[in-house]
Scaffold this active site. Structure first.
Site, PDB file in Angstrom:
ATOM      1  N   CYS D 100      31.393  27.235 -57.483  1.00 38.48           N
ATOM      2  CA  CYS D 100      32.768  26.947 -57.109  1.00 38.48           C
ATOM      3  C   CYS D 100      33.572  28.234 -57.233  1.00 38.48           C
ATOM      4  O   CYS D 100      33.485  28.929 -58.246  1.00 38.48           O
ATOM      5  CB  CYS D 100      33.331  25.884 -58.041  1.00 38.48           C
ATOM      6  SG  CYS D 100      35.104  25.607 -57.829  1.00 38.48           S
ATOM      7  N   CYS D 104      40.266  26.912 -53.404  1.00 34.83           N
ATOM      8  CA  CYS D 104      40.640  25.949 -52.367  1.00 34.83           C
ATOM      9  C   CYS D 104      41.649  24.914 -52.872  1.00 34.83           C
ATOM     10  O   CYS D 104      42.410  24.363 -52.093  1.00 34.83           O
ATOM     11  CB  CYS D 104      39.412  25.258 -51.791  1.00 34.83           C
ATOM     12  SG  CYS D 104      38.577  24.205 -52.959  1.00 34.83           S
ATOM     13  N   THR D 191      40.945  23.439 -62.227  1.00 34.56           N
ATOM     14  CA  THR D 191      39.963  24.403 -61.753  1.00 34.56           C
ATOM     15  C   THR D 191      40.562  25.796 -61.628  1.00 34.56           C
ATOM     16  O   THR D 191      41.561  25.987 -60.937  1.00 34.56           O
ATOM     17  CB  THR D 191      39.442  23.960 -60.370  1.00 34.56           C
ATOM     18  OG1 THR D 191      38.860  22.676 -60.531  1.00 34.56           O
ATOM     19  CG2 THR D 191      38.422  24.933 -59.826  1.00 34.56           C
ATOM     20  N   GLU D 259      36.999  24.655 -65.654  1.00 32.98           N
ATOM     21  CA  GLU D 259      38.109  23.709 -65.663  1.00 32.98           C
ATOM     22  C   GLU D 259      38.797  23.671 -67.038  1.00 32.98           C
ATOM     23  O   GLU D 259      38.138  23.773 -68.067  1.00 32.98           O
ATOM     24  CB  GLU D 259      37.608  22.293 -65.336  1.00 32.98           C
ATOM     25  CG  GLU D 259      37.730  21.954 -63.873  1.00 32.98           C
ATOM     26  CD  GLU D 259      36.489  22.313 -63.065  1.00 32.98           C
ATOM     27  OE1 GLU D 259      35.420  22.485 -63.671  1.00 32.98           O
ATOM     28  OE2 GLU D 259      36.604  22.420 -61.824  1.00 32.98           O
ATOM     29  N   HIS D 294      41.479  18.250 -49.339  1.00 34.91           N
ATOM     30  CA  HIS D 294      40.552  18.648 -50.383  1.00 34.91           C
ATOM     31  C   HIS D 294      39.172  18.020 -50.184  1.00 34.91           C
ATOM     32  O   HIS D 294      38.151  18.626 -50.504  1.00 34.91           O
ATOM     33  CB  HIS D 294      41.142  18.264 -51.749  1.00 34.91           C
ATOM     34  CG  HIS D 294      40.617  19.103 -52.865  1.00 34.91           C
ATOM     35  ND1 HIS D 294      40.451  20.468 -52.778  1.00 34.91           N
ATOM     36  CD2 HIS D 294      40.191  18.772 -54.121  1.00 34.91           C
ATOM     37  CE1 HIS D 294      39.966  20.935 -53.916  1.00 34.91           C
ATOM     38  NE2 HIS D 294      39.782  19.930 -54.735  1.00 34.91           N
ATOM     39  N   TYR D 298      34.431  19.626 -49.270  1.00 31.54           N
ATOM     40  CA  TYR D 298      33.141  19.401 -49.926  1.00 31.54           C
ATOM     41  C   TYR D 298      31.948  19.476 -48.982  1.00 31.54           C
ATOM     42  O   TYR D 298      30.814  19.612 -49.424  1.00 31.54           O
ATOM     43  CB  TYR D 298      33.201  18.083 -50.712  1.00 31.54           C
ATOM     44  CG  TYR D 298      33.850  18.299 -52.058  1.00 31.54           C
ATOM     45  CD1 TYR D 298      35.216  18.566 -52.148  1.00 31.54           C
ATOM     46  CD2 TYR D 298      33.113  18.304 -53.228  1.00 31.54           C
ATOM     47  CE1 TYR D 298      35.810  18.805 -53.369  1.00 31.54           C
ATOM     48  CE2 TYR D 298      33.701  18.543 -54.456  1.00 31.54           C
ATOM     49  CZ  TYR D 298      35.052  18.794 -54.519  1.00 31.54           C
ATOM     50  OH  TYR D 298      35.636  19.051 -55.732  1.00 31.54           O
ATOM     51  N   CYS D 301      32.009  24.008 -49.113  1.00 31.20           N
ATOM     52  CA  CYS D 301      31.516  24.722 -50.297  1.00 31.20           C
ATOM     53  C   CYS D 301      30.193  24.148 -50.784  1.00 31.20           C
ATOM     54  O   CYS D 301      29.267  24.887 -51.114  1.00 31.20           O
ATOM     55  CB  CYS D 301      32.560  24.713 -51.405  1.00 31.20           C
ATOM     56  SG  CYS D 301      33.019  23.069 -51.976  1.00 31.20           S
ATOM     57  N   GLU D 445      30.618  17.373 -60.982  1.00 32.40           N
ATOM     58  CA  GLU D 445      31.666  17.955 -60.153  1.00 32.40           C
ATOM     59  C   GLU D 445      31.577  17.417 -58.715  1.00 32.40           C
ATOM     60  O   GLU D 445      32.602  17.142 -58.076  1.00 32.40           O
ATOM     61  CB  GLU D 445      31.538  19.487 -60.172  1.00 32.40           C
ATOM     62  CG  GLU D 445      32.846  20.225 -59.959  1.00 32.40           C
ATOM     63  CD  GLU D 445      33.199  20.305 -58.502  1.00 32.40           C
ATOM     64  OE1 GLU D 445      34.388  20.315 -58.182  1.00 32.40           O
ATOM     65  OE2 GLU D 445      32.271  20.351 -57.667  1.00 32.40           O
TER      66      GLU D 445
END
Lengths: 483, 483, 483, 483
Positions: D100, D104, D191, D259, D294, D298, D301, D445
């Site tokens: 990660c 973003c 994050t 995080e 968001h 997924y 990434c 995650e």
């Protein structure tokens, strides 16, 4: 003689004259009607195999009432070994017929009623169990086929029986008198009922006091006055009316079980055949018992059917020339794995069964529900993999009539040839078997037979002992017990 | 006295002095070393529970050699009931530890060696079985923990033992003399070996004549001269070296089994402890027997562990205030369904076990392989659903040290509070338990323990009797038998 | 006028007289034959919607040859936007018909042939592309329906065309002369061919030099002398011959696409319609191009069909009175999720398409194969969930004839009533629609249409660039590059 | 100069001094602390690649405010092409980092706030959007990294913000004055916040009027007075504190995103940085917008990360000598298929995006939710298959310290050798990479990042237009429309 054979079974059916409708018409000669014959053949095999020495151990049992040898399909389970043999008998018949042979519903109804009536009497001082044992003796002595009548039409499923706008959407008592009771309503999805001798009605769900008129169990012949059977359609059903054998797929047996909507137009039941009438407190247990016995079955009969489907995939792969391809072998391994998993669930719920108060054995209800829930998924996946292996001709194959047309015969044999040593006709027959065993009605039966998946999930949660599991976790996490 | 308890087990380990390395250093005080203690605790529980009356039936058995009560983990199975009890004992210990308790590998090695040596002797007139029974007596009388040593490093997996560039990549005999044999090589993934008394080596795959020097079975103490154990890393392993208990998750027990790479640098084995030496024709059977016994287990121990994971999900849902959400209940039902399916497979392969020539009972190999193949899928899905239910804090939770920091304690307790009646610390403990039980090493162990999935698929296909199934399909399709 | 409508399409078919057999008989009046009508209706809708303003954007396009408005099903894709519109047009038609509308096969054949002939000519100096453009102009100007003829019967699938015992198991040239070529063989699974105007034949797999006689592409009318079409059976096909509409399910449209086995008995093709003859080096590319275009479609048409299936599940749940049950909503969400995932794959392979040398746009082949592979799984699961939601009546419902029988009508309406405000007939219609759309042939079509899953997996591996991915991993792991 | 590079990014972080705690201690040198470095490296790469010509197209954009070239992570999407490029940029960075890269969240927060403030102002006549554009300009000009602060701790999830016993379990306004507002509460799972410049807070769920004090959006530097960050633990986190690189797996980058639990102890926010304060009616839209943006990510990434996992499986198979085994290739094809399916969902939701009133483009929300829901399943399965391919050493490998111990080095290199041409160290590195990328925190995650699966299901149902689908089914079934 307590064991019927195939012929005496068919003969005995002639003595009954149920009112049967199909495709809009009343069918008078149900034993000679080609749409019904395959279903009757399947049921008849439960009688035939019981007379063959090699299947005696699985297909017969010793009556705990009389000590006589009886057909196992009328037996009250006396041990976990009996429960295991039940599963093996069902798988054997599934393998031999590739179909539903219908007789387990009544068998499970007999066992459920046997155990529940014992407990009602013990609590209430009634005499249902005594009457039921007399009935059971009659069934065993005459080797009768019983249709277990469980599922009511249910109407608006968000409403209870007594809340329905039409009170008849669940079967209920409309009158009681000295001699017996009058019942009205219907039972849906009645497997094998047109070629059964008797029906054994049971409550369809757990009820409250307001629904006590619906708390009913009884047995009567399937041709009792006031009963009408409307035989349901099945996928590709009218191929049974065509000539030839190929396009029927499994031409001799019924694929699924020949289900009818059975309507009770004010039907009389004598008191000696009434095994529950108003005891709403016991309806929940009744349904649980029957459902547990019945969900056990699906890892038996359906794994037998799956063996046939796997075998048809193996044959198709060989006929196509791809049997040694690694992806084919992998898919077959997956089919076997799913089949044996279902079988394991049935075996395990039998091995882990226990004795009820009545002395009859019941399967482990948690594992029986697990069995059925898995069936509602795996059978679809097994059929999917079979389609994958077999290829597109399953969906586009010419008809048997085309093959028999002299102008086309040579062309079809030429162009639908697979590997050299297999006649084209054989290849076509396997594709047709697959088409007919893996789609439509057969799938739906695996989904909803013995209750819909959500019913199994509810039972699984109820049986799971989540509180104990939570405590295990809290202990290991170092959480102090709540005081 | 044939039954050790937890203390006498630990005491007895002090008499052994194996050469153990971990994180680059030689560990001399392995019994006091915090990284090893949880694994030792798990194994010790197999001794402790055997002394508790409520677990006596599952955790002890009667030796068929002596008639004495022994720890079940040293018992040779004498019936299918013994096989079923094995599964139940494993599930119980899985529930109590939430972990691998390591002792089943040696148990399965004892049973496999017992059955195979009997058959070798019967065929070849050797005396392996007699020697092995003496060894077994010694194990039972002293209640020893045995590390079953199966898996060789294997090097290039496309090559056989004798084809490897380095001949030592499979364990083999390098010398034989009057007193015994000298062996060289290694065994990987040696579960529980540093806290076992003995190791029992077996061949790792079916071999041909060219590999006969690799066809080996023998037993020796784990601290025999020339043996080195390199203890493997595990996910979150160094949390065991931290203070506190929370961040360890399952702080008392080991999660997985404490695996070592065990190297044999020219190690001497006396003839009385050699149970196979050169009989390559029997290596296939040896592996199949051990694998069948060992694959049976995974529906026992892993379902016990799953019970803990389900329980942690139930707890997390309650602590979060979502226990009554329908999607949560549905996911828990799925977790239970998968867990009980795995259990059913183990029970079924036990119920359907059979006697071997030696008198020992073996599970049904088809169903045992089905058990393990399902484990390689379901455990991942069970863990996935647990993550789903628990929520994102599993991945982002502050440390126990943060909670103990006076500046942060109030803030963490305030802001990580769930429902009102549960202390924040409890909620954190459940999340940590979940983090540690559902990821990394624990998943991989479910995948590869008792052999990788492809090994199970090969056995499933081998056992599936596809020819019979094909014939079923051809018969029903109306295909004339090939002459 | 380049746009036909439904009527002119039907009229134009009358000018053709293909030799069609079905159920053993020659069918002369194919346009009036009830078994064929639903298929013709589906195809006709591709013409009808093109004339409706609200669908003009999706169903028509501007010819790059003439600048005229044409039916999109004859268009050569000029941009990724054209590719996206293709998907949307297919989904729309799937929603409107709940069926296969057949015309995409020929469309894909046109585009594949267009791109490949350009590249052959560029390399070899041939004039296939020029001839093909003339043919394309003819197709566009007359708004013809083209049957894309790809799949040969293949015989023993472990053998190449020239290795087959019977050389005709793949379509091949048997003679060449001044005017054209003579071809022999067959094409299987010919979707919509009996109501198409022309067929466009293509090679079925990548070939080597030894198979160059099989490296063939050409177009001819479907009634060319020497061609015979044997129309395949479909699940529940003869219900089309029954009275009434209910039991047909989707009574107006065809469910699947009306497939025939088309046999070429020494058929003449003039040179101006030959687009490949012997160029075996291009067969692989030809198949890849066609397959990529065709696999793109399945996330279009099948998601349209899925929309209908989802809608039928929603209706069934409402009619049963369970629409607000959380498990029902969850299953519908899963059905939607799968449907939109398939749609996403089609949209993505379109968005990520690219221009070919010819100027025509081709989809991203990796993502197109992913689309189809997912279809072979999700459609089964979508149908499974639909069965779950709808309930067991899908498999046991009385016939429309029963409902029309005056003696039964009242009883069926009474006992199959669901929620109060929905007529029983409507409920029965939905169950029948479900039965007919979710089983048998329809499933198999999703599996094997556009090639079997293994074909997609091979393409996926080929396109995946595993070497690059391996390097990513090695770099992050700190592994020095191999020199 | 609007583009920072890696160095200037790190330098700029030195100017901020957030209060960060980790493992119970305050960390003052966060830029030199080994536990944080890998996370900082990942974020830094978003700056570095933007300066490399080959990535310019994906990693930079033209500001619609200034026309200047800016880092794409600060860009407001001006077209569907921008949305597609976003996905490609994320996949690229996922491939390069296997991790990660954190940036973003803030990017999506910028876009969501941009679109919603525009609509609030338009309706209410407020000036949020104007203030926000000024803030955006500041972000773009300084190429700032923004932590998007969405998720509140939520306490008892069955209660709304104002129903919680502790009113601070959702972030809220406790005071307003001339200069600004004072806020109290916390945001969880923040994050990348400790290496961000600013945080941009948003409401976490749709609220009613009673919760209007919780309807808040604002931006402040991450080191604003009163803010405390408690950095969460991750699986294998303390390996970052060990010597060496091997046991860290992906030693350079962070695997997941670093995080923190960020606590607001009465923090002041000036009015010019307040972008919503009390407009509860807009909270639902705010959450939907942010969540859609968001969830799109997924399939970008995570597919990049999956590419690395696939690559590690390919490498492991080669090193083990099994790369050509058909079951290995099949599993890799499945991993690729899942990865590309996720990518397709992201591409499709981008391609099918649309313009908002503000001029910014938003993804298709239905397909964005589908993307994320699939991620919560496929990533687990991809990791499972990776474990399957790699083998058991992933769970039992000795440590790098063991390899560096001179007494063990030779033995480990000898016994953990795979195929001949690959150094043992490389094989160990790949196994460690796999261990660290496929378990624990990384899985969680994928489950909960961008919202839990149930949140996606709710959105999917909301967007699915079930009414239209139901009508499609009813029309095809011949059901008369309800009047």
């Amino acid at each position: 003689m307590t064991l019927k054979n195939g012929n005496s079974y068919r003969e005995s059916l002639k003595e009954l004259n149920p009112e049967v409708f199909y495709l809009g018409k009343k069918i008078d000669d149900r034993l000679g009607y080609p749409s019904f014959l395959p279903h009757i053949n399947s049921a008849a095999l439960t009688y035939e195999l019981a007379n063959m020495p090699e299947y005696e151990e699985l297909l017969t049992a010793t009556s705990h009432l009389t000590g006589k040898k009886i057909n196992r399909f009328t037996h009250i389970h006396q041990s976990t070994d009996d429960l295991v043999k039940k599963v093996k008998a069902l798988r054997l018949l599934g393998q031999k017929t590739g179909a539903c042979f219908q007789r387990c519903v009544g068998w499970d109804a007999l066992n459920a009623t046997y155990t529940v009536t014992y407990e009602i009497d013990k609590k209430n001082g009634t005499n249902y169990h005594k009457k039921f044992k007399e009935y059971l003796l009659y069934v065993q002595e005459n080797d009768l086929m019983i249709a277990g009548a469980m599922t009511d039409p249910k109407g608006d499923r968000s409403l209870k029986p007594s809340q329905q706008k039409d009170p008849d959407l669940f079967l209920h008592v409309v009158e009681k008198n000295d001699k017996g009771i009058i019942v009205r309503g219907a039972k849906a999805h009645q497997t094998g009922i047109i070629n059964s001798h008797e029906l054994l009605a049971m409550p369809t769900l757990a009820m409250g006091e307001e629904d006590k008129d619906y708390a009913l169990a009884f047995a009567i012949p399937v041709d009792t006055k006031g009963i009408i059977h409307i035989f349901g359609r099945q996928t590709n059903d009218t191929r049974r009316l065509e000539e030839g054998t190929m396009d029927k797929g499994n031409y001799k047996y019924g694929i699924v079980g020949g289900e009818a909507l059975t309507i009770f137009n004010d039907v009389f039941v004598p008191w000696e055949r009434v095994f529950m009438c108003g005891e709403w407190e016991w309806t929940g247990l009744f349904v649980e018992r029957f459902a547990s016995y019945h969900r056990q079955n699906y890892g038996g009969c359906k794994t037998g059917v799956s063996d046939v489907i796997i075998g048809s995939a193996v044959a198709a792969a060989e006929y196509n020339g791809v049997a040694s391809a690694s992806h084919i072998k992998d898919k077959i391994a997956e089919m076997v794995n799913m089949t044996e998993t279902l079988y394991s669930c049935s075996i395990a719920c039998s091995d882990q069964g226990h004795e009820t108060d009545s002395g009859a054995y019941i399967v482990n209800p948690l594992l029986a529900n697990v069995t059925k829930l898995n069936v509602t998924r795996y059978i679809y996946e097994i059929c999917r993999l079979c389609h994958d292996i077999a290829g597109g001709l399953v969906a586009t194959l010419p008809s048997e009539a085309d093959l028999n047309n002299p102008q086309l015969k040579y062309l079809i044999e030429k162009y639908l040839k697979g590997v050299d040593n297999i006649p084209t006709e054989n290849r076509m027959r396997i594709f047709r078997l697959i088409e007919n065993m893996t789609g439509g009605t057969a799938l739906v039966e695996s989904m909803h037979g013995a209750g819909s998946p959500q019913a199994q999930k509810i039972m699984i949660l109820k049986q799971a002992n989540l509180k104990m599991k939570k405590k295990l976790a809290e202990d290991l996490a170092g959480i102090e017990k709540e005081k």
